[in-house]
Scaffold this motif. Structure first.
Motif, PDB file in Angstrom:
ATOM      1  N   SER A  83      11.885  19.313   6.567  1.00 42.87           N
ATOM      2  CA  SER A  83      11.069  18.307   7.242  1.00 42.87           C
ATOM      3  C   SER A  83      11.461  16.931   6.759  1.00 42.87           C
ATOM      4  N   LEU A  84      11.717  16.041   7.678  1.00 43.31           N
ATOM      5  CA  LEU A  84      12.054  14.662   7.343  1.00 43.31           C
ATOM      6  C   LEU A  84      10.929  13.754   7.790  1.00 43.31           C
ATOM      7  N   ILE A  85      10.603  12.789   6.988  1.00 48.58           N
ATOM      8  CA  ILE A  85       9.483  11.901   7.269  1.00 48.58           C
ATOM      9  C   ILE A  85       9.940  10.731   8.123  1.00 48.58           C
ATOM     10  N   ASN A  86       9.206  10.444   9.193  1.00 52.27           N
ATOM     11  CA  ASN A  86       9.532   9.272  10.007  1.00 52.27           C
ATOM     12  C   ASN A  86       8.454   8.200   9.938  1.00 52.27           C
ATOM     13  N   GLU A  87       7.414   8.453   9.142  1.00 52.03           N
ATOM     14  CA  GLU A  87       6.423   7.426   8.869  1.00 52.03           C
ATOM     15  C   GLU A  87       5.723   7.754   7.546  1.00 52.03           C
ATOM     16  N   PHE A  88       5.119   6.738   6.943  1.00 50.08           N
ATOM     17  CA  PHE A  88       4.404   6.909   5.688  1.00 50.08           C
ATOM     18  C   PHE A  88       2.946   6.518   5.878  1.00 50.08           C
ATOM     19  N   VAL A  89       2.071   7.178   5.125  1.00 47.11           N
ATOM     20  CA  VAL A  89       0.651   6.851   5.118  1.00 47.11           C
ATOM     21  C   VAL A  89       0.360   6.077   3.841  1.00 47.11           C
ATOM     22  N   LEU A  90      -0.126   4.850   3.994  1.00 46.66           N
ATOM     23  CA  LEU A  90      -0.443   4.000   2.846  1.00 46.66           C
ATOM     24  C   LEU A  90      -1.928   4.108   2.526  1.00 46.66           C
ATOM     25  N   ILE A  91      -2.227   4.573   1.326  1.00 52.92           N
ATOM     26  CA  ILE A  91      -3.613   4.656   0.863  1.00 52.92           C
ATOM     27  C   ILE A  91      -3.705   3.760  -0.361  1.00 52.92           C
ATOM     28  N   GLY A  92      -4.066   2.511  -0.132  1.00 55.27           N
ATOM     29  CA  GLY A  92      -3.983   1.512  -1.186  1.00 55.27           C
ATOM     30  C   GLY A  92      -5.073   1.595  -2.226  1.00 55.27           C
ATOM     31  N   PHE A  93      -6.341   1.759  -1.789  1.00 52.70           N
ATOM     32  CA  PHE A  93      -7.457   1.767  -2.725  1.00 52.70           C
ATOM     33  C   PHE A  93      -8.341   2.964  -2.415  1.00 52.70           C
ATOM     34  N   SER A  94      -8.789   3.607  -3.470  1.00 50.27           N
ATOM     35  CA  SER A  94      -9.553   4.849  -3.296  1.00 50.27           C
ATOM     36  C   SER A  94     -11.047   4.638  -3.470  1.00 50.27           C
ATOM     37  N   GLY A  95     -11.499   3.412  -3.268  1.00 45.69           N
ATOM     38  CA  GLY A  95     -12.919   3.113  -3.417  1.00 45.69           C
ATOM     39  C   GLY A  95     -13.720   3.557  -2.199  1.00 45.69           C
ATOM     40  N   GLU A  96     -15.030   3.270  -2.243  1.00 45.87           N
ATOM     41  CA  GLU A  96     -15.897   3.576  -1.116  1.00 45.87           C
ATOM     42  C   GLU A  96     -15.556   2.663   0.059  1.00 45.87           C
TER      43      GLU A  96
ATOM     44  N   HIS B 104      -0.525   3.660  -2.415  1.00 48.17           N
ATOM     45  CA  HIS B 104      -0.267   2.249  -2.625  1.00 48.17           C
ATOM     46  C   HIS B 104      -0.528   1.546  -1.302  1.00 48.17           C
ATOM     47  N   PHE B 105      -0.669   0.230  -1.327  1.00 47.93           N
ATOM     48  CA  PHE B 105      -0.875  -0.519  -0.088  1.00 47.93           C
ATOM     49  C   PHE B 105       0.418  -1.150   0.402  1.00 47.93           C
ATOM     50  N   VAL B 106       1.521  -0.921  -0.329  1.00 48.86           N
ATOM     51  CA  VAL B 106       2.807  -1.492   0.024  1.00 48.86           C
ATOM     52  C   VAL B 106       3.895  -0.476  -0.281  1.00 48.86           C
ATOM     53  N   CYS B 107       4.979  -0.533   0.457  1.00 44.04           N
ATOM     54  CA  CYS B 107       6.131   0.315   0.157  1.00 44.04           C
ATOM     55  C   CYS B 107       6.836  -0.253  -1.070  1.00 44.04           C
TER      56      CYS B 107
ATOM     57  N   LYS C 157      -0.523  -5.856   6.386  1.00 42.67           N
ATOM     58  CA  LYS C 157      -0.601  -4.394   6.326  1.00 42.67           C
ATOM     59  C   LYS C 157      -1.661  -3.964   5.320  1.00 42.67           C
ATOM     60  N   MET C 158      -1.776  -4.693   4.215  1.00 42.24           N
ATOM     61  CA  MET C 158      -2.783  -4.379   3.205  1.00 42.24           C
ATOM     62  C   MET C 158      -4.191  -4.552   3.771  1.00 42.24           C
ATOM     63  N   LEU C 159      -4.401  -5.614   4.548  1.00 40.29           N
ATOM     64  CA  LEU C 159      -5.717  -5.865   5.133  1.00 40.29           C
ATOM     65  C   LEU C 159      -6.105  -4.764   6.119  1.00 40.29           C
ATOM     66  N   VAL C 160      -5.137  -4.316   6.895  1.00 37.65           N
ATOM     67  CA  VAL C 160      -5.397  -3.210   7.826  1.00 37.65           C
ATOM     68  C   VAL C 160      -5.775  -1.955   7.047  1.00 37.65           C
ATOM     69  N   GLY C 161      -5.035  -1.696   5.957  1.00 37.16           N
ATOM     70  CA  GLY C 161      -5.323  -0.532   5.135  1.00 37.16           C
ATOM     71  C   GLY C 161      -6.694  -0.589   4.489  1.00 37.16           C
TER      72      GLY C 161
END
Length: 311
Positions: A9-22, A178-181, A82-86
């Motif tokens: 399996s090759l990845i064609n997109e990444f999921v950014l999970i920057g902060f794990s807060g509420e 992370h919120f950035v690559c 991108k961080m704000l969207v995340g």
């Protein structure tokens, strides 16, 4: 997910999970960093405008300061949207190509800022330690050549490191906590050996940062020795004031960068590392124009005159 011919399996997109807060915490952070980003844009664009449109600021010191503002505008704009969207949606996705472009710009501008801070330290060294030779040493063509070197070095450095990183295969996971690559989270999800990449990352990063740190420390050691020889209190105060803003900005940058890349990697420290990354990629670009303008009488006077002329 796309499937290759060898059934990996090759990845064609990444999921950014920057902060794990509420979720409500992330929404609060969203509005905070939205304000920070807007102030960053206004402050840095304001510095660029003042330097370009006021002949009094057509000097090497302000030329380098305006280039720092250009770097900060692009730097923050590469990360913040991108961080704000995340933050607003708790997570966001970024395409494989988008991640590569973001990492390339992120690495190039980070390198540019480190090198530019070293050049600004050298500029202050020449101005204070060799004032009679300042105009001869820091000629316009010299300043242009230095900035060309700054941008070229950053682009080459980033091209090498980004190419090596995206030469890897990513097939085990596409989640980046992370919120950035960035390099560490990307290397952590690669399903191929990353030893060579880690060596390349260390060697090339050290080759950029180490000479900059040495030049900054060497410049300020010479500056402090020269300042101690100044007998007039006014002259000593002026020399301190000239260097204080730059020293504050350098300390904030290098302390957070070193924390991000040297801190132990663990789930418990992930949010601290992410916040430190936010600081030097989004908050520091906002602070730089404030640090330099609030401690600079000429810039404060130019801002007041600008507002008065618009009223």
């Amino acid at each position: 997910m796309a499937i290759s011919e060898d059934n990996h399996s090759l990845i064609n997109e990444f999921v950014l999970i920057g902060f794990s807060g509420e979720p409500y915490q992330n929404v609060c952070l969203f509005f905070v960093f939205l304000i920070v980003y807007i102030v960053s844009l206004l402050g840095n664009i304001g510095i660029i405008y003042l330097v370009c449109n006021n002949i009094k600021f057509h000097t090497p010191m302000y030329f380098f300061l305006s280039n720092l503002s250009v770097i900060d505008v692009v730097y923050a704009s590469d990360i913040a949207p991108k961080m704000l969207v995340g933050l607003y949606f708790s997570k966001t996705t970024i395409s494989y190509l988008g991640c590569a472009i973001q990492l390339f710009i992120f690495c190039a501008l980070g390198s540019n800022e480190c090198i530019l801070f070293a050049i600004m330290a050298y500029d202050r060294y020449v101005a204070i330690c060799n004032p009679l030779h300042y105009n001869l040493t820091m000629q316009k063509k010299t300043c242009l050549a230095l900035m060309l070197g700054v941008y070229s070095t950053g682009l080459i450095h980033s091209l090498i490191e980004t190419s090596c990183t995206f030469h890897l295969s990513f097939c085990s996971s596409n989640i980046l906590y992370h919120f950035v690559c960035d390099f560490p989270p990307l290397l952590s999800i690669s399903c191929t050996d990353t030893t060579i990449n880690e060596i390349v990352l260390f060697v090339f990063s050290s080759s950029v940062t180490t000479p900059c740190i040495v030049l900054i420390i060497g410049s300020y050691m010479s500056i402090f020795v020269t300042i101690l020889k100044i007998t007039a209190p006014e002259g000593r105060q002026k020399a301190y004031s000239t260097c204080a803003s730059h020293m504050i900005a350098v300390t904030l940058l290098y302390s957070t960068v070193l924390y991000v890349y040297l801190a132990p990697k663990s789930p418990s420290s992930r949010n601290n590392v992410n916040m430190a990354t936010v600081f030097y990629t989004v908050v520091l670009p906002m602070l730089n124009p404030l640090i330099y303008s609030l401690r600079n009488k000429d810039i404060k006077l130019a801002i007041i005159q600008l507002f008065q002329s618009k009223l």
